[in-house]
Motif scaffolding. Structure first.
Motif, mmCIF file in Angstrom:
data_model
loop_
_atom_site.group_PDB
_atom_site.id
_atom_site.type_symbol
_atom_site.label_atom_id
_atom_site.label_comp_id
_atom_site.label_asym_id
_atom_site.label_seq_id
_atom_site.Cartn_x
_atom_site.Cartn_y
_atom_site.Cartn_z
ATOM 1 N N GLU A 138 0.949 -58.151 32.682
ATOM 2 C CA GLU A 138 0.848 -59.563 33.349
ATOM 3 C C GLU A 138 2.166 -60.083 33.092
ATOM 4 O O GLU A 138 2.614 -61.299 33.277
ATOM 5 N N GLU A 139 3.065 -59.570 32.174
ATOM 6 C CA GLU A 139 4.363 -60.015 32.019
ATOM 7 C C GLU A 139 5.164 -59.878 33.379
ATOM 8 O O GLU A 139 5.242 -59.036 34.347
ATOM 9 N N LEU A 140 5.983 -60.841 33.680
ATOM 10 C CA LEU A 140 7.056 -60.914 34.681
ATOM 11 C C LEU A 140 8.014 -59.797 34.532
ATOM 12 O O LEU A 140 8.594 -59.495 33.446
ATOM 13 N N GLU A 146 14.451 -58.343 29.914
ATOM 14 C CA GLU A 146 14.941 -59.050 28.984
ATOM 15 C C GLU A 146 14.684 -58.266 27.581
ATOM 16 O O GLU A 146 15.671 -58.209 26.816
ATOM 17 N N LYS A 147 13.515 -58.013 27.581
ATOM 18 C CA LYS A 147 13.284 -57.255 26.068
ATOM 19 C C LYS A 147 13.797 -55.921 25.944
ATOM 20 O O LYS A 147 14.140 -55.680 25.127
ATOM 21 N N VAL A 148 13.975 -55.207 27.242
ATOM 22 C CA VAL A 148 14.495 -53.651 27.102
ATOM 23 C C VAL A 148 16.095 -54.090 26.789
ATOM 24 O O VAL A 148 16.665 -53.368 26.133
ATOM 25 N N LYS A 168 8.693 -49.888 23.805
ATOM 26 C CA LYS A 168 9.007 -51.389 23.186
ATOM 27 C C LYS A 168 8.109 -52.281 24.237
ATOM 28 O O LYS A 168 7.896 -53.237 23.701
ATOM 29 N N VAL A 169 8.146 -51.879 25.631
ATOM 30 C CA VAL A 169 7.549 -52.749 26.341
ATOM 31 C C VAL A 169 6.153 -52.232 26.801
ATOM 32 O O VAL A 169 5.727 -52.833 27.908
ATOM 33 N N HIS A 170 5.642 -51.371 26.406
ATOM 34 C CA HIS A 170 4.209 -50.691 26.453
ATOM 35 C C HIS A 170 4.259 -50.420 28.048
ATOM 36 O O HIS A 170 3.071 -50.741 28.614
ATOM 37 N N LEU A 179 11.676 -50.121 37.779
ATOM 38 C CA LEU A 179 11.699 -51.377 37.568
ATOM 39 C C LEU A 179 13.208 -51.941 37.087
ATOM 40 O O LEU A 179 13.328 -52.908 37.536
ATOM 41 N N PHE A 180 14.025 -51.189 36.031
ATOM 42 C CA PHE A 180 15.147 -51.452 35.684
ATOM 43 C C PHE A 180 16.129 -51.302 36.721
ATOM 44 O O PHE A 180 17.157 -52.262 37.118
ATOM 45 N N LYS A 181 15.923 -50.362 37.751
ATOM 46 C CA LYS A 181 16.787 -50.223 38.964
ATOM 47 C C LYS A 181 16.700 -51.334 39.919
ATOM 48 O O LYS A 181 17.567 -51.918 40.394
#
Length: 246
Positions: A138-140, A146-148, A168-170, A179-181
């Motif tokens: 459910e995280e945006l 940002e956590k990464v 780290k972000v499951h 998602l990163f890209k």
């Protein structure tokens, strides 16, 4: 179709393996062939691949060094190593570095088929888990990234890798990579490479550390691969870059 990269210094081995895989009528296609680990790493930086077959003994960069470097940067490609019986101690080291499976030369058709079918089943299980993650996460996306970025900032350069960032972000490493890209308009590996090269330049200019020590400090266990990447990005080798500042 799943894509395969073949890494072996002997062309006849690559040709035979390519023919054998085609004969099995499984959902695989050979996307590319490389003659050593260094060549393969350079190709992977610019291309997506599902599965890698790599020999253990190769010139320039052998299979063990290749797997080690690969794990430091990506973490989401599966690797199957190919070896002879006398190299089995090296296969064990490769498995500890996260290799998916291994095949012994000469490769028997039944062994190859079993290995690939096992990989397909493993991949299906991972896809199911990834789909479940889409449902429960459910995280945006921006919050996840940002956590990464916080993980990257707090972690020594030599220890950063996609697999640990995903943990780290499951999240599944492949999904995090996508998602990163999407969020930062660049691949995870390219982002980390930029940070590593920036730090390498700083160390070359302002410290007396040996180039091999700098390479290890910024996350490269193979000096040749570090020097090759550095020259591609800066236009000069590490030693020339250091001398140019004198």
């Amino acid at each position: 179709m799943f894509s395969i990269l073949l890494v072996d210094d002997e062309k006849w081995v690559r040709t035979t393996l390519k023919w054998s895989i085609k004969q099995l009528n499984l959902p695989f296609q050979i996307s590319h062939e490389c003659a050593n680990g260094l060549e393969a790493l350079d190709w992977i930086k610019q291309n997506e691949i599902d599965l890698i077959f790599t020999d253990i003994s190769m010139p320039i960069m052998d299979g063990l060094a290749f797997v080690k470097e690969l794990r430091q940067y990506n973490g989401d490609q599966d690797v199957i190593v190919i070896s002879v019986h006398d190299e089995f101690q090296f296969v064990q080291k490769a498995i500890r570095n996260g290799v998916t499976d291994y095949l012994l030369k000469p490769i028997e058709e039944n062994d190859l088929k079993f290995c690939l079918e096992k990989w397909i089943n493993k991949r299906k299980g991972e896809e199911e888990k990834k789909n479940d993650a889409f449902d429960v996460n459910e995280e945006l996306p921006s919050s996840t990234i940002e956590k990464v970025l916080q993980y990257i900032e707090k972690t020594p350069l030599a220890q950063i890798n996609l697999k640990e960032a995903a943990e780290k972000v499951h999240m599944n490493p492949s999904y995090l990579s996508q998602l990163f890209k999407q969020q930062l308009n660049k691949k995870f590996v390219d982002y980390i490479t930029e940070i590593r090269m920036k730090e390498a330049k700083r160390l070359l200019l302002y410290t007396s550390l040996r180039i091999s020590e700098i390479a290890e400090r910024v996350g490269y266990s193979d000096l040749a691969y570090f020097s090759n990447n550095f020259k591609k990005i800066t236009g000069s080798s590490p030693s020339v870059f250091r001398k140019s500042a004198d």
